[in-house]
Design a protein around this motif. Structure first.
Motif, PDB file in Angstrom:
ATOM      1  N   LYS A   1       0.836  -1.206   0.000  1.00 40.96           N
ATOM      2  CA  LYS A   1       0.000   0.000   0.000  1.00 40.96           C
ATOM      3  C   LYS A   1       0.868   1.253   0.000  1.00 40.96           C
ATOM      4  O   LYS A   1       0.582   2.223  -0.723  1.00 40.96           O
ATOM      5  CB  LYS A   1      -0.918  -0.008   1.213  1.00 40.96           C
ATOM      6  N   ASP A   2       1.950   1.257   0.814  1.00 41.85           N
ATOM      7  CA  ASP A   2       2.832   2.424   0.858  1.00 41.85           C
ATOM      8  C   ASP A   2       3.501   2.669  -0.495  1.00 41.85           C
ATOM      9  O   ASP A   2       3.599   3.812  -0.958  1.00 41.85           O
ATOM     10  CB  ASP A   2       3.904   2.222   1.934  1.00 41.85           C
TER      11      ASP A   2
ATOM     12  N   GLU B   1       0.960   3.948  -3.056  1.00 43.13           N
ATOM     13  CA  GLU B   1       0.673   5.373  -2.843  1.00 43.13           C
ATOM     14  C   GLU B   1       1.802   6.227  -3.402  1.00 43.13           C
ATOM     15  O   GLU B   1       1.556   7.267  -4.031  1.00 43.13           O
ATOM     16  CB  GLU B   1       0.480   5.645  -1.349  1.00 43.13           C
TER      17      GLU B   1
ATOM     18  N   CYS C   1       1.506   6.309  -7.169  1.00 44.79           N
ATOM     19  CA  CYS C   1       0.370   7.082  -7.685  1.00 44.79           C
ATOM     20  C   CYS C   1       0.493   8.579  -7.431  1.00 44.79           C
ATOM     21  O   CYS C   1      -0.194   9.376  -8.091  1.00 44.79           O
ATOM     22  CB  CYS C   1      -0.928   6.584  -7.052  1.00 44.79           C
ATOM     23  N   THR C   2       1.327   8.993  -6.478  1.00 44.91           N
ATOM     24  CA  THR C   2       1.401  10.411  -6.112  1.00 44.91           C
ATOM     25  C   THR C   2       2.765  11.045  -6.361  1.00 44.91           C
ATOM     26  O   THR C   2       2.950  12.224  -6.064  1.00 44.91           O
ATOM     27  CB  THR C   2       1.037  10.586  -4.621  1.00 44.91           C
TER      28      THR C   2
ATOM     29  N   PHE D   1      -5.371   8.531  -3.810  1.00 42.88           N
ATOM     30  CA  PHE D   1      -4.827   8.792  -2.469  1.00 42.88           C
ATOM     31  C   PHE D   1      -4.885  10.282  -2.185  1.00 42.88           C
ATOM     32  O   PHE D   1      -4.630  11.109  -3.072  1.00 42.88           O
ATOM     33  CB  PHE D   1      -3.378   8.304  -2.368  1.00 42.88           C
ATOM     34  N   GLU D   2      -5.219  10.621  -0.957  1.00 43.72           N
ATOM     35  CA  GLU D   2      -5.242  12.024  -0.560  1.00 43.72           C
ATOM     36  C   GLU D   2      -3.818  12.509  -0.367  1.00 43.72           C
ATOM     37  O   GLU D   2      -3.019  11.862   0.313  1.00 43.72           O
ATOM     38  CB  GLU D   2      -6.034  12.205   0.742  1.00 43.72           C
ATOM     39  N   GLU D   3      -3.521  13.617  -0.958  1.00 42.98           N
ATOM     40  CA  GLU D   3      -2.187  14.200  -0.847  1.00 42.98           C
ATOM     41  C   GLU D   3      -2.191  15.274   0.231  1.00 42.98           C
ATOM     42  O   GLU D   3      -3.054  16.151   0.243  1.00 42.98           O
ATOM     43  CB  GLU D   3      -1.739  14.802  -2.181  1.00 42.98           C
TER      44      GLU D   3
END
Length: 511
Positions: A401-402, A405, A408-409, A493-495
């Motif tokens: 997951k890390d 993320e 994706c960011t 994902f929320e940034e």
């Protein structure tokens, strides 16, 4: 001071963790099934109050990070236990133990110390008291002399009494075998707290025995109160081994004398002669694994006795509980002869690897046993294991997951959907889309190669994602063409926006 605060002070132990047990059904053997788990949070007054109110039962870990303790316990795991008889023994021996009923009907016998003391020393005294009470081999808390704190180990917890204190099933008995109220128990803790010097004085008193001072300790304990009436035949046979060792020329006369003075009533002469003939025909060893000797067995002292087990000492280790850290891969902590050892799944599964781990970590080479017996032991330990939760980053799914993320960011994000074809992630309308090949390449570059392609797609689904088709306008030799690409998506994902402090500079010219 509140009840919760006083109870918390009495059960002070590990600073950063405590235990919880969820009790389930009661099995056919009378044992209450439960799921034990280590929570990496300090035991607080609020949590203890919830225990007293019956909201969630908790346990305290006696050993702290410095391998010291302020309380310990003998866990008598017998479900048809005669509490009256046990309490009478405690009073007769004048032991500073508080006798509490456990959740399954057994007993937790607590000793509370006035100061922090080495766990190894406290365990030694508790082991001796368990033997005096005829419960040799039962679990001792702390379960280990030292913990492996640098690897995340915190030791084992013991369930605290007075869960749901208004209607408790775990309570302390007084001398009349009546249940104490919680306030009475807390007062009794203050009255019964001891120093190591007090325990040493008890040891000195109990070490004085009239018979068998140079023989097996179990015989000394059994005959400490004088002549016995049962089981005379077993006792006489066991004493015959001692007599043959100590009196090689006059063992027969010694055994006959013991029969006259230590049995009430003595055995008939014919039965004594039968035992004597058995020992004349063969050199027998002590029947340590049989009762009543097993309950009073003290192998470490028996080895040192002039006419104890000697070279017949068992080399089988005393294996305690199992703690499982829920990391990936799994990490196991096992108590072997009071020493905490760390194991991998392979070492726990393979006896030879386990034997090697014992040699490296506790300087002891245990004997191996039949594979079926080994499997039964491991299964038994795992069924009663305590689990330690770990942060997500110590699990494969958490690491994935890390990394997902980050993928994706990060700066490699696509500025337009067409860049998905360049293995870049594209975020739009609350979702992030990407080609699986692009993610796999990113994971490979980050050295995350411990899962298969199928496992990765399943973890994507576990995060709320799935595969989809994406229409993309692609420029070709004959102009722009529309193509369809199979890709995967996850919720965006929320940034977090990072605000950097703005420092003001003076615009004044320094001249």
């Amino acid at each position: 001071m509140s009840q919760a605060k006083r109870l918390l002070a009495a059960y002070m132990g590990a600073a950063a963790a405590h235990g919880t047990t969820t009790v389930g059904r009661v099995g056919r053997d009378g044992k209450a099934e439960g799921k034990s788990r280590i929570v990496r949070e300090p035991l607080t007054e609020e949590i203890v109050q919830g225990h007293i109110d019956g909201k969630q039962g908790v346990g305290a870990i006696p050993i702290n990070e410095d391998n010291m303790c302020k309380f310990g316990a003998i866990d008598v795991d017998v479900y048809d236990l005669n509490h009256k008889e046990l309490q009478e023994k405690i009073c007769k021996l004048d032991l500073p133990l508080l006798h509490c009923r456990s959740k399954s009907g057994g007993a937790h016998l607590y000793v509370f110390l006035k100061d922090w003391e080495p766990a190894a020393v406290a365990r030694e005294y508790l082991t001796e008291m368990a033997i005096l009470l005829g419960h040799s081999g039962c679990e001792i808390f702390p379960k280990q002399d030292k913990i492996i704190a640098e690897r995340g180990d915190v030791g084992n917890f013991i369930n605290m009494p007075y869960f749901d204190a208004e209607m408790p099933q775990r309570f302390c008995y007084n001398k009349k075998i009546e249940a104490m109220e919680l306030d009475e128990f807390l007062t009794e803790i203050d009255n019964k707290s001891v120093n190591l010097s007090d325990l040493e004085a008890i040891r000195a008193t109990q070490s004085v025995r009239k018979h068998f001072e140079d023989g097996p300790p179990c015989l000394r304990h059994i005959f400490a109160d004088g002549p016995q009436s049962a089981p005379r035949n077993k006792l006489l046979f066991f004493m015959g081994v001692y007599c043959k060792k100590k009196f090689p020329d006059s063992g027969q006369a010694a055994l006959e004398e013991y029969n006259r003075t230590l049995f009430s009533p003595p055995l008939p002469s014919s039965e004594v002669q039968t035992v004597i003939k058995q020992h004349e025909k063969k050199d027998w060893g002590y029947t340590c694994k049989e009762e009543p000797f097993k309950s009073y067995c003290d192998p470490s002292m028996c080895v040192l006795a002039n006419f104890g087990i000697g070279q017949d000492a068992p080399d089988a280790p005393q294996v305690g509980g199992l703690t499982i850290m829920l990391s990936e891969p799994r990490l196991y902590f096992m108590d072997v002869n009071g020493t905490r050892i760390q194991l991998s799944t392979e070492q726990l599964q393979n006896q030879m690897l386990w034997q090697r781990a014992c040699m490296e970590q506790c300087m002891f080479m245990p004997s191996t046993t039949k594979q079926q017996k080994w499997q039964q032991m491991v299964n038994g330990l795992m069924s009663q294991a305590t689990y330690i939760d770990v942060p997500d980053e110590l699990t494969i799914s958490g690491q994935f997951k890390d990394l997902l993320e980050t993928y994706c960011t990060s700066n490699i994000r696509a500025m337009a959907p067409e860049e998905i074809l360049m293995n870049k992630p594209w975020t739009d309308a609350g979702t992030t889309k990407f080609k699986l090949e692009g993610l796999l390449e990113f994971l490979h570059n980050r050295r995350f190669n411990i899962t298969s392609r199928g496992q990765i797609t399943q973890m994507i689904r576990d995060l709320g994602g799935d595969s989809t088709k994406q229409n993309i306008n692609k420029r070709g030799p004959k102009g722009e063409v529309r193509t369809t690409v199979r890709c995967w998506f996850v919720p965006a994902f929320e940034e977090e926006e990072i605000e950097l402090p703005v420092k003001e500079y003076s615009n004044e010219i320094p001249f």
